[in-house]
Design an enzyme around this catalytic site. Structure first.
Site, short mmCIF file in Angstrom:
data_model
loop_
_atom_site.label_atom_id
_atom_site.label_comp_id
_atom_site.label_asym_id
_atom_site.label_seq_id
_atom_site.Cartn_x
_atom_site.Cartn_y
_atom_site.Cartn_z
N SER A 169 1.23 -1.26 0.26
CA SER A 169 0.06 0.01 -0.56
C SER A 169 0.37 1.16 0.10
CB SER A 169 -0.74 -0.31 1.19
OG SER A 169 -2.02 -0.96 1.23
N ARG A 206 1.47 4.31 -3.05
CA ARG A 206 1.17 5.75 -2.82
C ARG A 206 2.64 6.17 -3.30
NH1 ARG A 206 -2.56 2.31 -0.32
NH2 ARG A 206 -4.29 3.38 0.06
N SER A 257 -13.73 1.22 3.03
CA SER A 257 -12.65 1.19 2.11
C SER A 257 -11.53 2.23 2.11
CB SER A 257 -12.61 0.62 0.96
OG SER A 257 -12.05 1.20 -0.07
N GLN A 269 -9.32 2.46 -0.35
CA GLN A 269 -9.18 2.90 -1.59
C GLN A 269 -10.51 3.42 -1.78
OE1 GLN A 269 -9.09 -1.34 -3.63
NE2 GLN A 269 -6.86 -1.51 -2.98
N ASP A 311 -7.21 -7.70 4.88
CA ASP A 311 -5.85 -8.79 4.03
C ASP A 311 -5.76 -9.82 4.70
OD1 ASP A 311 -6.40 -6.76 2.13
OD2 ASP A 311 -4.32 -6.05 2.27
N LYS A 331 -11.89 -9.21 -2.93
CA LYS A 331 -10.84 -9.36 -3.53
C LYS A 331 -10.29 -9.85 -4.55
CE LYS A 331 -10.63 -6.91 0.25
NZ LYS A 331 -10.59 -5.62 0.41
N ARG A 371 -2.95 -13.88 -1.79
CA ARG A 371 -2.75 -14.39 -0.17
C ARG A 371 -3.15 -15.82 0.49
NH1 ARG A 371 -0.67 -9.84 1.79
NH2 ARG A 371 -1.12 -7.74 0.51
O1 SPQ Z 1 -4.76 -4.06 -4.54
P1 SPQ Z 1 -5.25 -5.13 -4.35
O2 SPQ Z 1 -5.50 -6.31 -5.24
O3 SPQ Z 1 -7.15 -4.48 -4.34
O4 SPQ Z 1 -4.85 -5.35 -3.17
C1 SPQ Z 1 -5.65 -5.82 -1.20
C2 SPQ Z 1 -4.38 -7.22 -1.52
O5 SPQ Z 1 -4.96 -7.84 -0.74
O6 SPQ Z 1 -3.41 -7.24 -1.43
C3 SPQ Z 1 -6.76 -6.43 -1.46
F1 SPQ Z 1 -7.39 -7.62 -2.21
O7 SPQ Z 1 -5.46 -4.81 -0.28
C4 SPQ Z 1 -5.95 -3.61 -0.28
C5 SPQ Z 1 -7.20 -3.63 1.23
O8 SPQ Z 1 -7.51 -5.03 1.01
C6 SPQ Z 1 -4.97 -2.75 -0.66
C7 SPQ Z 1 -6.09 -1.82 0.61
C8 SPQ Z 1 -4.96 -0.53 -0.12
O9 SPQ Z 1 -3.85 -0.57 -0.40
O10 SPQ Z 1 -5.28 0.87 -0.02
C9 SPQ Z 1 -6.92 -1.67 0.88
C10 SPQ Z 1 -7.58 -2.64 1.28
O11 SPQ Z 1 -8.76 -2.87 -0.04
P2 SPQ Z 1 -10.21 -1.79 0.77
O12 SPQ Z 1 -11.36 -2.91 -0.81
O13 SPQ Z 1 -10.38 -2.21 1.87
O14 SPQ Z 1 -10.30 -0.29 0.23
#
Ligand code: SPQ
Length: 452
Positions: A28, A32, A173, A175, A323, A350, A395
């Site tokens: 993450s 960024r 979330s 993201q 995660d 996911k 994972r």
């Molecule tokens: O990038 P991606 O594929 O969504 O990766 C995952 C992971 O398991 O590596 C989710 F599948 O992580 C996300 C996490 O679940 C990474 C993330 C972030 O860097 O902001 C936030 C989480 O997702 P969300 O949907 O809860 O915001």
């Protein structure tokens, strides 16, 4: 048994984890660091960058948009920032591979640019829901086309005037929050964009914006940015990823005789649900040498084997460990009694449906695992050997690799190539810590034939 998948893990039963290891950089934070470094003014120096496929997809996307980036070389990356308005139209679609973070955060960052962009991904990313970002971005005035199902590819139309937004997120979330904050940097007329979260989620975007000198305001559960400021280049030291460390925390907890230290791990409180849940289950976890590096708390984590008990996982811990559930389900399978997870429906969208795929795999290994719409009920007992399919989810693959430490026979895990999205070098590092793991195509004679 059918021949193993070309990218299968074969893991011998038993063993324990020991010594000291450093897992790769936080995914993450790595994403960024490239994004904010690219739109900052000046040169950003990054160390500890995750050289995994997901963060490299972000890095390549910015190269395609004219940003000069050197590296990665042993985790070092130098980004020549172009400022908030210096990105250029890419000459081809941005292929973001398996990475949901890249696509969702970029949707926000690119919605306010002067040019059009198309973002694509692999089969898994092409099935993931994007309305959670395209709908609030449309409320800001963005024009984004997706498929009728609201999935990628996304076509972002440039040259629109973004309005500020005060948005209450329907789901927890990071993201979605990050996407809207990044779009908020481009709202016209020095206006303030705010996002309210139903529960705290990882706050790396907010911390890093501040690290780049950009003001971020908090009003209880609301986080706000105003447009009209600038980002100033900085240095970023990316800590080791707690989500990658989690597999080893579970492995060391379940395997008798284990004593493993994970070095320099990021312990941002919005990410430490896995430690809290494992401790609730009776895990022996010590946090050592706590320090702060570049605005993020970091520590060494020592884990010794212990007898785990089943628990009802507190709902407030779910977003803080989102995660880590594939790994935590393995801990639950090895615990005395029942573990109950609720409030985790996000796991179904996911890289795979992590509730169904983990339940299928646990059943194949003889565990009573009952999936529910928003979680799972797992009754701990003995793990057999067997064959499971990770469905291309990094994972899931790494979680089942750790299960072998307590299994009575070898475990074969199919479709593991995507482990490289978040954890390049997993097999080597796991071996160094004590797991007997191979990829297909190598000599399997070290694995005792079991129930496969
Ligand atoms: O990038 P991606 O594929 O969504 O990766 C995952 C992971 O398991 O590596 C989710 F599948 O992580 C996300 C996490 O679940 C990474 C993330 C972030 O860097 O902001 C936030 C989480 O997702 P969300 O949907 O809860 O915001």
């Amino acid at each position: 048994m059918n021949s193993a998948h070309p990218h299968a893990f074969l893991v011998a039963p038993g063993g324990h984890l020991h010594g000291s290891v450093r897992v790769p950089g936080d995914k993450s934070i790595s994403h960024r660091s490239i994004m904010l470094g690219a739109i900052a003014e000046g040169t950003t120096h990054i160390t500890g960058f995750l050289e995994g496929e997901d963060s490299l997809a972000t890095l390549n996307a910015f190269r395609q948009m004219g940003v000069h980036i050197e590296g990665p070389h042993h985790g070092r990356v130098t980004v020549q920032g172009v400022g908030l308005h210096g990105l250029r139209a890419p000459s081809a679609p941005l292929n973001l591979g398996n990475s949901g973070t890249s696509m969702r955060l970029l949707a926000g960052l690119l919605a306010g640019q002067a040019f059009d962009v198309v973002m694509t991904g692999d089969d898994s990313l092409s099935r993931r829901p994007m309305r959670r970002v395209t709908e609030p971005l449309a409320q800001m005035g963005a024009r984004i086309d997706a498929t009728a199902a609201g999935t990628p590819p996304l076509h972002i139309h440039g040259g629109t005037r973004l309005q500020a937004l005060d948005y209450v997120m329907p789901m927890a979330s990071a993201q979605v929050k990050s996407c809207l904050l990044l779009a908020g940097l481009y709202a016209q007329g020095d206006l303030t964009t705010c996002v309210t979260e139903p529960a705290p989620t990882r706050d790396h975007t907010e911390r890093m914006l501040r690290g780049f000198g950009y003001p971020v305001e908090y009003k209880s559960a609301k986080v706000c940015v105003s447009s009209g400021h600038r980002l100033t280049a900085t240095s970023i030291d990316v800590p080791a990823d707690i989500s990658s460390a989690a597999f080893f925390m579970v492995g060391a907890s379940i395997a008798a005789g284990s004593d493993l230290t994970l070095e320099h791990v990021g312990i941002n409180p919005t990410r430490t649900g896995v430690i809290n849940i494992l401790r609730l289950m009776g895990a022996n976890i010590e946090i050592l040498r706590e320090r702060e590096i570049g605005g993020e708390p970091v520590a060494d984590i020592r884990v010794r084997a212990s007898r785990l008990r089943g628990v009802v996982i507190p709902r407030d811990q779910v977003p803080l460990a989102i995660d880590e559930f594939p790994a935590l389900f393995i801990a639950a399978a090895c615990a005395d009694g029942e573990t109950v997870l609720t409030g985790a429906e996000e796991l179904r969208v996911k890289e795979s449906d992590r509730i169904q795929v983990m339940a299928d795999g646990l059943l194949a290994l003889g565990i009573d695992a009952r999936p529910t719409p928003d979680g799972m009920i797992i009754r701990g007992s003995s793990l057999s050997g067997g064959r499971v399919n990770s469905h291309g989810d990094h994972r899931i693959a790494m979680a089942f690799a750790m299960a072998a430490l307590r299994a009575s026979g070898p475990i074969v895990i199919d479709d593991c190539a995507n482990v490289a999205t978040s954890f390049p070098g997993f097999v080597e590092l796991a071996r160094r810590a004590g797991l007997t793991i191979d990829m297909t195509g190598v000599d399997h004679s070290s694995l005792t034939p079991g129930s496969i």
